[in-house]
Design a protein around this motif. Structure first.
Motif, PDB file in Angstrom:
ATOM      1  N   TYR A 176       1.468  -0.686   0.531  1.00 39.70           N
ATOM      2  CA  TYR A 176       0.305   0.004  -0.098  1.00 39.70           C
ATOM      3  C   TYR A 176       1.078   1.149  -0.273  1.00 39.70           C
ATOM      4  N   LYS A 177       0.381   1.773  -0.509  1.00 39.93           N
ATOM      5  CA  LYS A 177       0.776   3.321  -0.557  1.00 39.93           C
ATOM      6  C   LYS A 177       0.091   4.328  -0.168  1.00 39.93           C
ATOM      7  N   ILE A 178       0.464   5.473   0.875  1.00 45.18           N
ATOM      8  CA  ILE A 178      -0.071   6.679   1.467  1.00 45.18           C
ATOM      9  C   ILE A 178      -0.173   7.453   0.904  1.00 45.18           C
ATOM     10  N   VAL A 179      -1.098   8.200   0.368  1.00 43.32           N
ATOM     11  CA  VAL A 179      -1.590   9.343  -0.154  1.00 43.32           C
ATOM     12  C   VAL A 179      -1.809  10.909   0.527  1.00 43.32           C
ATOM     13  N   PRO A 180      -1.336  11.585   0.858  1.00 44.73           N
ATOM     14  CA  PRO A 180      -2.387  13.088   1.730  1.00 44.73           C
ATOM     15  C   PRO A 180      -2.751  13.456   0.832  1.00 44.73           C
ATOM     16  N   SER A 181      -3.688  14.111   1.926  1.00 50.19           N
ATOM     17  CA  SER A 181      -5.127  15.190   1.228  1.00 50.19           C
ATOM     18  C   SER A 181      -4.483  16.344   0.191  1.00 50.19           C
ATOM     19  N   ALA A 182      -3.313  16.567   0.345  1.00 48.12           N
ATOM     20  CA  ALA A 182      -2.637  17.658  -0.232  1.00 48.12           C
ATOM     21  C   ALA A 182      -2.265  17.186  -1.902  1.00 48.12           C
ATOM     22  N   ALA A 183      -2.735  15.565  -1.986  1.00 48.11           N
ATOM     23  CA  ALA A 183      -1.894  15.541  -3.095  1.00 48.11           C
ATOM     24  C   ALA A 183      -3.096  14.376  -3.641  1.00 48.11           C
ATOM     25  N   PRO A 184      -4.353  14.760  -4.250  1.00 46.96           N
ATOM     26  CA  PRO A 184      -5.785  14.512  -4.376  1.00 46.96           C
ATOM     27  C   PRO A 184      -5.274  13.504  -5.665  1.00 46.96           C
ATOM     28  N   VAL A 185      -5.816  12.113  -5.656  1.00 45.12           N
ATOM     29  CA  VAL A 185      -5.995  10.597  -6.720  1.00 45.12           C
ATOM     30  C   VAL A 185      -7.045  10.705  -7.227  1.00 45.12           C
ATOM     31  N   HIS A 186      -7.006  11.606  -8.503  1.00 43.85           N
ATOM     32  CA  HIS A 186      -8.402  11.118  -8.383  1.00 43.85           C
ATOM     33  C   HIS A 186      -8.170  10.039 -10.093  1.00 43.85           C
ATOM     34  N   GLU A 187      -9.608   9.459 -10.184  1.00 47.12           N
ATOM     35  CA  GLU A 187      -9.601   8.497 -11.584  1.00 47.12           C
ATOM     36  C   GLU A 187     -10.493   9.033 -12.338  1.00 47.12           C
ATOM     37  N   PRO A 188      -9.916   8.124 -13.871  1.00 50.58           N
ATOM     38  CA  PRO A 188      -9.024   7.255 -14.045  1.00 50.58           C
ATOM     39  C   PRO A 188      -7.643   7.991 -13.690  1.00 50.58           C
ATOM     40  N   LEU A 189      -6.542   6.618 -13.054  1.00 53.84           N
ATOM     41  CA  LEU A 189      -5.339   7.056 -12.735  1.00 53.84           C
ATOM     42  C   LEU A 189      -4.978   7.293 -14.248  1.00 53.84           C
ATOM     43  N   GLU A 207      -0.685   7.696 -15.777  1.00 53.11           N
ATOM     44  CA  GLU A 207       0.641   6.714 -16.082  1.00 53.11           C
ATOM     45  C   GLU A 207       1.413   6.301 -14.908  1.00 53.11           C
ATOM     46  N   ARG A 208       1.621   8.007 -13.988  1.00 51.39           N
ATOM     47  CA  ARG A 208       2.338   8.030 -13.444  1.00 51.39           C
ATOM     48  C   ARG A 208       1.909   9.337 -12.550  1.00 51.39           C
ATOM     49  N   LEU A 209       1.690   9.191 -11.202  1.00 51.06           N
ATOM     50  CA  LEU A 209       1.286   9.742  -9.555  1.00 51.06           C
ATOM     51  C   LEU A 209       2.295  10.787  -9.660  1.00 51.06           C
ATOM     52  N   PRO A 210       2.213  12.342  -9.094  1.00 52.71           N
ATOM     53  CA  PRO A 210       3.222  13.152  -8.130  1.00 52.71           C
ATOM     54  C   PRO A 210       3.463  11.874  -7.446  1.00 52.71           C
ATOM     55  N   VAL A 211       5.080  12.154  -7.254  1.00 54.06           N
ATOM     56  CA  VAL A 211       5.542  11.414  -6.482  1.00 54.06           C
ATOM     57  C   VAL A 211       6.141  12.215  -4.787  1.00 54.06           C
ATOM     58  N   SER A 212       5.727  12.371  -4.147  1.00 48.90           N
ATOM     59  CA  SER A 212       5.707  12.655  -3.088  1.00 48.90           C
ATOM     60  C   SER A 212       7.519  13.419  -2.814  1.00 48.90           C
ATOM     61  N   GLU A 213       7.763  14.332  -1.921  1.00 48.44           N
ATOM     62  CA  GLU A 213       9.309  15.219  -1.639  1.00 48.44           C
ATOM     63  C   GLU A 213      10.235  13.770  -1.369  1.00 48.44           C
ATOM     64  N   LEU A 214       9.628  13.245  -0.003  1.00 48.60           N
ATOM     65  CA  LEU A 214       9.827  12.162   0.885  1.00 48.60           C
ATOM     66  C   LEU A 214      11.026  11.017  -0.357  1.00 48.60           C
ATOM     67  N   ASP A 215       9.558  10.667  -0.876  1.00 50.23           N
ATOM     68  CA  ASP A 215      10.099   9.879  -2.362  1.00 50.23           C
ATOM     69  C   ASP A 215      10.868  10.509  -3.094  1.00 50.23           C
ATOM     70  N   LEU A 256      10.369   5.191  -9.687  1.00 50.59           N
ATOM     71  CA  LEU A 256       9.229   6.753  -9.318  1.00 50.59           C
ATOM     72  C   LEU A 256       8.158   6.490  -9.708  1.00 50.59           C
ATOM     73  N   LYS A 257       7.771   5.331 -10.695  1.00 53.81           N
ATOM     74  CA  LYS A 257       6.284   4.749 -11.260  1.00 53.81           C
ATOM     75  C   LYS A 257       5.408   4.589 -10.784  1.00 53.81           C
ATOM     76  N   LEU A 258       4.538   5.359 -10.124  1.00 50.39           N
ATOM     77  CA  LEU A 258       3.581   4.613 -10.252  1.00 50.39           C
ATOM     78  C   LEU A 258       2.044   5.226 -10.094  1.00 50.39           C
ATOM     79  N   GLY A 259       1.285   4.525 -11.254  1.00 46.84           N
ATOM     80  CA  GLY A 259      -0.114   5.140 -11.469  1.00 46.84           C
ATOM     81  C   GLY A 259      -1.032   3.624 -12.308  1.00 46.84           C
ATOM     82  N   LYS A 260      -1.309   3.859 -13.422  1.00 48.89           N
ATOM     83  CA  LYS A 260      -2.530   2.933 -13.358  1.00 48.89           C
ATOM     84  C   LYS A 260      -1.832   1.268 -13.484  1.00 48.89           C
TER      85      LYS A 260
END
Length: 133
Positions: A11-24, A26-34, A102-106
């Motif tokens: 699992y990946k936990i994404v904070p509210s400041a980086a909303p995840v919308h569907e459809p996902l 190819e590549r979601l934004p990456v956190s500063e930590l990652d 750093l690729k995490l997406g659909k």
């Protein structure tokens, strides 16, 4: 980790400041930590509750991304969390870290849920126990 100990999902936990919308995408934004770590920090189902309570205690909501382990297993390294980032977390074992540029997406995410922080994460965790496998 031994073969019989491998999870079905991670699992990946994404904070509210980086909303995840569907459809996902190819590549979601990456956190500063990652970005700074050079890999995507993930958790097993057993690690999600403490990760939420440690890193996301003040978040109003989070997006929880479920990733089918078999599809990313070749890019996963099981490692201890960085002590400078997490501090000691006894009893939680090694964490899955995704090393795939750093690729995490659909293509990697099987499903997404939104959890609300209602006076702590326990209610969300209890209500979603059948989804958190």
């Amino acid at each position: 980790m031994a073969g019989t100990d491998l999870p079905r999902y991670i699992y990946k936990i994404v904070p509210s400041a980086a909303p995840v919308h569907e459809p996902l995408p190819e590549r979601l934004p990456v956190s500063e930590l990652d970005q700074n770590s050079g890999f995507i920090h993930l958790s097993t189902a057993a690690q999600v509750p403490n990760t939420l309570k440690f890193f996301f205690k003040d978040e109003p909501l989070i997006y929880l991304l479920r990733i089918d382990y078999q599809y990313v297993s070749q890019c996963i390294r099981w490692e201890s969390p960085d002590g400078k980032v997490c501090g000691p977390r006894p009893g939680e074992g090694l964490f899955p870290h995704l090393y795939n540029e750093l690729k995490l997406g659909k293509d990697e995410v099987e499903s997404v849920v939104i959890w609300q922080n209602e006076d702590g994460w326990d209610n969300a965790i209890n209500e979603a126990s059948s989804w958190l496998l």
